[in-house]
Scaffold this motif. Structure first.
Motif, PDB file in Angstrom:
ATOM      1  N   THR A  19      77.287  60.058  46.447  1.00 22.22           N
ATOM      2  CA  THR A  19      78.605  59.624  46.877  1.00 22.22           C
ATOM      3  C   THR A  19      78.693  58.103  46.814  1.00 22.22           C
ATOM      4  O   THR A  19      77.684  57.396  46.916  1.00 22.22           O
ATOM      5  CB  THR A  19      78.915  60.062  48.313  1.00 22.22           C
ATOM      6  OG1 THR A  19      77.950  59.460  49.204  1.00 22.22           O
ATOM      7  CG2 THR A  19      78.886  61.575  48.448  1.00 22.22           C
ATOM      8  N   ALA A  20      79.905  57.620  46.643  1.00 22.14           N
ATOM      9  CA  ALA A  20      80.181  56.185  46.737  1.00 22.14           C
ATOM     10  C   ALA A  20      81.610  56.035  47.235  1.00 22.14           C
ATOM     11  O   ALA A  20      82.494  56.802  46.840  1.00 22.14           O
ATOM     12  CB  ALA A  20      80.006  55.494  45.388  1.00 22.14           C
ATOM     13  N   TYR A  21      81.812  55.060  48.112  1.00 20.88           N
ATOM     14  CA  TYR A  21      83.137  54.852  48.686  1.00 20.88           C
ATOM     15  C   TYR A  21      83.653  53.431  48.482  1.00 20.88           C
ATOM     16  O   TYR A  21      84.815  53.150  48.755  1.00 20.88           O
ATOM     17  CB  TYR A  21      83.120  55.134  50.197  1.00 20.88           C
ATOM     18  CG  TYR A  21      82.390  56.388  50.603  1.00 20.88           C
ATOM     19  CD1 TYR A  21      82.752  57.629  50.090  1.00 20.88           C
ATOM     20  CD2 TYR A  21      81.329  56.327  51.503  1.00 20.88           C
ATOM     21  CE1 TYR A  21      82.078  58.784  50.479  1.00 20.88           C
ATOM     22  CE2 TYR A  21      80.655  57.474  51.896  1.00 20.88           C
ATOM     23  CZ  TYR A  21      81.030  58.703  51.376  1.00 20.88           C
ATOM     24  OH  TYR A  21      80.366  59.834  51.758  1.00 20.88           O
ATOM     25  N   THR A  22      82.780  52.532  48.046  1.00 21.65           N
ATOM     26  CA  THR A  22      83.152  51.117  47.926  1.00 21.65           C
ATOM     27  C   THR A  22      82.714  50.562  46.574  1.00 21.65           C
ATOM     28  O   THR A  22      81.834  51.112  45.913  1.00 21.65           O
ATOM     29  CB  THR A  22      82.496  50.280  49.037  1.00 21.65           C
ATOM     30  OG1 THR A  22      81.071  50.313  48.863  1.00 21.65           O
ATOM     31  CG2 THR A  22      82.853  50.802  50.422  1.00 21.65           C
ATOM     32  N   THR A  23      83.297  49.437  46.209  1.00 25.11           N
ATOM     33  CA  THR A  23      82.969  48.796  44.934  1.00 25.11           C
ATOM     34  C   THR A  23      81.509  48.380  44.884  1.00 25.11           C
ATOM     35  O   THR A  23      80.809  48.626  43.897  1.00 25.11           O
ATOM     36  CB  THR A  23      83.871  47.573  44.711  1.00 25.11           C
ATOM     37  OG1 THR A  23      85.240  47.999  44.702  1.00 25.11           O
ATOM     38  CG2 THR A  23      83.559  46.879  43.397  1.00 25.11           C
ATOM     39  N   ASP A  29      74.537  59.844  37.087  1.00 25.62           N
ATOM     40  CA  ASP A  29      75.420  60.429  36.077  1.00 25.62           C
ATOM     41  C   ASP A  29      76.830  60.622  36.625  1.00 25.62           C
ATOM     42  O   ASP A  29      77.804  60.538  35.886  1.00 25.62           O
ATOM     43  CB  ASP A  29      74.871  61.789  35.632  1.00 25.62           C
ATOM     44  CG  ASP A  29      73.475  61.683  35.056  1.00 25.62           C
ATOM     45  OD1 ASP A  29      73.308  60.976  34.050  1.00 25.62           O
ATOM     46  OD2 ASP A  29      72.545  62.301  35.623  1.00 25.62           O
ATOM     47  N   LEU A  30      76.911  60.887  37.917  1.00 24.69           N
ATOM     48  CA  LEU A  30      78.203  61.178  38.544  1.00 24.69           C
ATOM     49  C   LEU A  30      78.246  60.537  39.927  1.00 24.69           C
ATOM     50  O   LEU A  30      77.299  60.680  40.706  1.00 24.69           O
ATOM     51  CB  LEU A  30      78.408  62.691  38.651  1.00 24.69           C
ATOM     52  CG  LEU A  30      79.757  63.207  39.162  1.00 24.69           C
ATOM     53  CD1 LEU A  30      80.058  64.583  38.534  1.00 24.69           C
ATOM     54  CD2 LEU A  30      79.783  63.327  40.685  1.00 24.69           C
ATOM     55  N   LEU A  31      79.326  59.828  40.201  1.00 19.94           N
ATOM     56  CA  LEU A  31      79.588  59.285  41.532  1.00 19.94           C
ATOM     57  C   LEU A  31      80.779  60.033  42.111  1.00 19.94           C
ATOM     58  O   LEU A  31      81.841  60.103  41.485  1.00 19.94           O
ATOM     59  CB  LEU A  31      79.890  57.787  41.472  1.00 19.94           C
ATOM     60  CG  LEU A  31      78.709  56.881  41.140  1.00 19.94           C
ATOM     61  CD1 LEU A  31      79.169  55.438  40.985  1.00 19.94           C
ATOM     62  CD2 LEU A  31      77.623  56.971  42.209  1.00 19.94           C
ATOM     63  N   LEU A  32      80.590  60.603  43.288  1.00 20.79           N
ATOM     64  CA  LEU A  32      81.654  61.344  43.955  1.00 20.79           C
ATOM     65  C   LEU A  32      82.254  60.496  45.073  1.00 20.79           C
ATOM     66  O   LEU A  32      81.533  60.069  45.984  1.00 20.79           O
ATOM     67  CB  LEU A  32      81.121  62.651  44.541  1.00 20.79           C
ATOM     68  CG  LEU A  32      82.120  63.430  45.399  1.00 20.79           C
ATOM     69  CD1 LEU A  32      83.271  63.953  44.548  1.00 20.79           C
ATOM     70  CD2 LEU A  32      81.434  64.573  46.130  1.00 20.79           C
ATOM     71  N   VAL A  43      74.904  62.422  50.182  1.00 20.67           N
ATOM     72  CA  VAL A  43      75.659  61.277  50.682  1.00 20.67           C
ATOM     73  C   VAL A  43      74.741  60.062  50.646  1.00 20.67           C
ATOM     74  O   VAL A  43      73.643  60.083  51.215  1.00 20.67           O
ATOM     75  CB  VAL A  43      76.175  61.540  52.110  1.00 20.67           C
ATOM     76  CG1 VAL A  43      76.779  60.274  52.715  1.00 20.67           C
ATOM     77  CG2 VAL A  43      77.207  62.680  52.097  1.00 20.67           C
ATOM     78  N   ALA A  44      75.165  59.018  49.960  1.00 18.66           N
ATOM     79  CA  ALA A  44      74.297  57.858  49.750  1.00 18.66           C
ATOM     80  C   ALA A  44      73.814  57.269  51.064  1.00 18.66           C
ATOM     81  O   ALA A  44      72.646  56.866  51.184  1.00 18.66           O
ATOM     82  CB  ALA A  44      75.044  56.798  48.935  1.00 18.66           C
ATOM     83  N   GLU A  45      74.675  57.224  52.061  1.00 16.44           N
ATOM     84  CA  GLU A  45      74.275  56.638  53.341  1.00 16.44           C
ATOM     85  C   GLU A  45      73.173  57.434  54.019  1.00 16.44           C
ATOM     86  O   GLU A  45      72.362  56.877  54.772  1.00 16.44           O
ATOM     87  CB  GLU A  45      75.505  56.520  54.260  1.00 16.44           C
ATOM     88  CG  GLU A  45      76.417  55.353  53.953  1.00 16.44           C
ATOM     89  CD  GLU A  45      77.291  55.542  52.723  1.00 16.44           C
ATOM     90  OE1 GLU A  45      78.037  54.622  52.379  1.00 16.44           O
ATOM     91  OE2 GLU A  45      77.228  56.635  52.086  1.00 16.44           O
ATOM     92  N   ASP A  46      73.119  58.738  53.775  1.00 15.21           N
ATOM     93  CA  ASP A  46      72.004  59.549  54.279  1.00 15.21           C
ATOM     94  C   ASP A  46      70.714  59.200  53.545  1.00 15.21           C
ATOM     95  O   ASP A  46      69.641  59.064  54.150  1.00 15.21           O
ATOM     96  CB  ASP A  46      72.300  61.037  54.094  1.00 15.21           C
ATOM     97  CG  ASP A  46      73.321  61.571  55.074  1.00 15.21           C
ATOM     98  OD1 ASP A  46      73.476  60.977  56.157  1.00 15.21           O
ATOM     99  OD2 ASP A  46      73.965  62.591  54.763  1.00 15.21           O
TER     100      ASP A  46
END
Length: 279
Positions: A28-32, A43-46, A220-223
């Protein structure tokens, strides 16, 4: 590292072609800034509606709005040059009708530039998925544990433990693939069930709390980076403990400010004469 050449973005056909091949790396990604850091390795950012819990402190994903998803989707697209970016459709933005889903999905893609959308649901959403796919909206399906259905399910619990649950999640995955989904996220699904679904589907499966047999994995990247200290889901492996490092750095900064050790002359804008003297 993605196998797609550096000079182009991973496409939906690239993702689909990885069925049965090298596993897809997804986060996952939520910010620039987070997108910039993750882009070379994925390969994929959700842009997941999990941002409601991770960034906004909601108890579930249900309060997340379409405008929030579009704003964060556009931010991630500004930071990602190689990964395929997919944006979650939030609760209430697609369940009413295929027409409502198309309007909102088209807005997401037009305003973010993302490669496609993800929506939760199985057999009940197959018609909607087909409607979108036939009109040029790439759809990633999400079955198994579906966070937007947390109230119906009675909490966040794995599925596929009973024969009835296993049959239902299998039917859901098959229906979404048949309807035109380019990939299927399997969340919180009993391992043998997820492995059997992966073997049966013609499109890639992306697991989260599912099976190593899936065609890809997402967390989730933060995890992954240890930005939460209170709870780590069973299916997460932490690869760093950034949360404690941030807390330590903040404590050191606070101590320096209170002791007037920061800022020093080197951090200030001084008159030229004073600057030469300080040098």
């Amino acid at each position: 590292m993605s196998t797609v050449p550096r000079n182009r973005r991973t496409s939906i056909p690239d993702i689909r072609a990885r069925k049965g091949g090298e596993p897809l790396v997804c986060l996952t990604a939520y910010t620039t800034q987070m997108a910039r850091l993750l882009d070379p390795h994925t390969d994929l950012l959700l842009v997941g509606d999990s941002l409601g819990m991770v960034l906004y402190g909601f108890d579930s994903t249900l309060p997340v709005t379409l405008d929030m998803m579009i704003a964060h989707g556009a931010a991630v697209m500004r930071g990602a040059g190689r990964a395929c970016v997919i944006v979650d459709m939030p609760f209430g933005s697609y369940q009413e009708s295929p027409q409502q889903a198309f309007r909102n999905a088209a807005r997401i893609m037009a305003e973010t530039g993302a490669g496609g959308v993800k929506l939760e649901g199985g057999e009940a959403l197959a018609e909607t998925t087909r409607f979108l796919a036939q009109r040029g909206i790439p759809v990633c399906a999400h079955v198994g544990l579906m966070p937007q259905a947390v109230n119906t399910a009675g909490g966040f619990r794995a599925t596929g433990r009973s024969e009835a649950e296993a049959r239902q999640v299998t039917r859901d995955a098959e229906a979404m693939a048949e309807a035109g989904a380019f990939a299927v996220v399997l969340e919180g699904t009993l391992e043998p069930v997820a492995a059997a679904i992966t073997a049966a589907l013609p499109v890639p499966t992306i697991g989260i709390g599912a099976s190593p047999a899936c065609d890809g994995q997402i967390l989730v990247a933060e995890d992954v980076f240890g930005l939460f200290s209170d709870f780590t889901p069973r299916f997460v492996r932490r690869y760093a403990d950034l949360g404690s490092q941030i807390a330590t750095a903040a404590a050191e900064y606070a101590a320096d400010v209170r002791a007037r050790r920061f800022p020093g002359p080197e951090h200030c804008f001084l008159p030229k004469a004073a600057a030469r003297s300080a040098g």
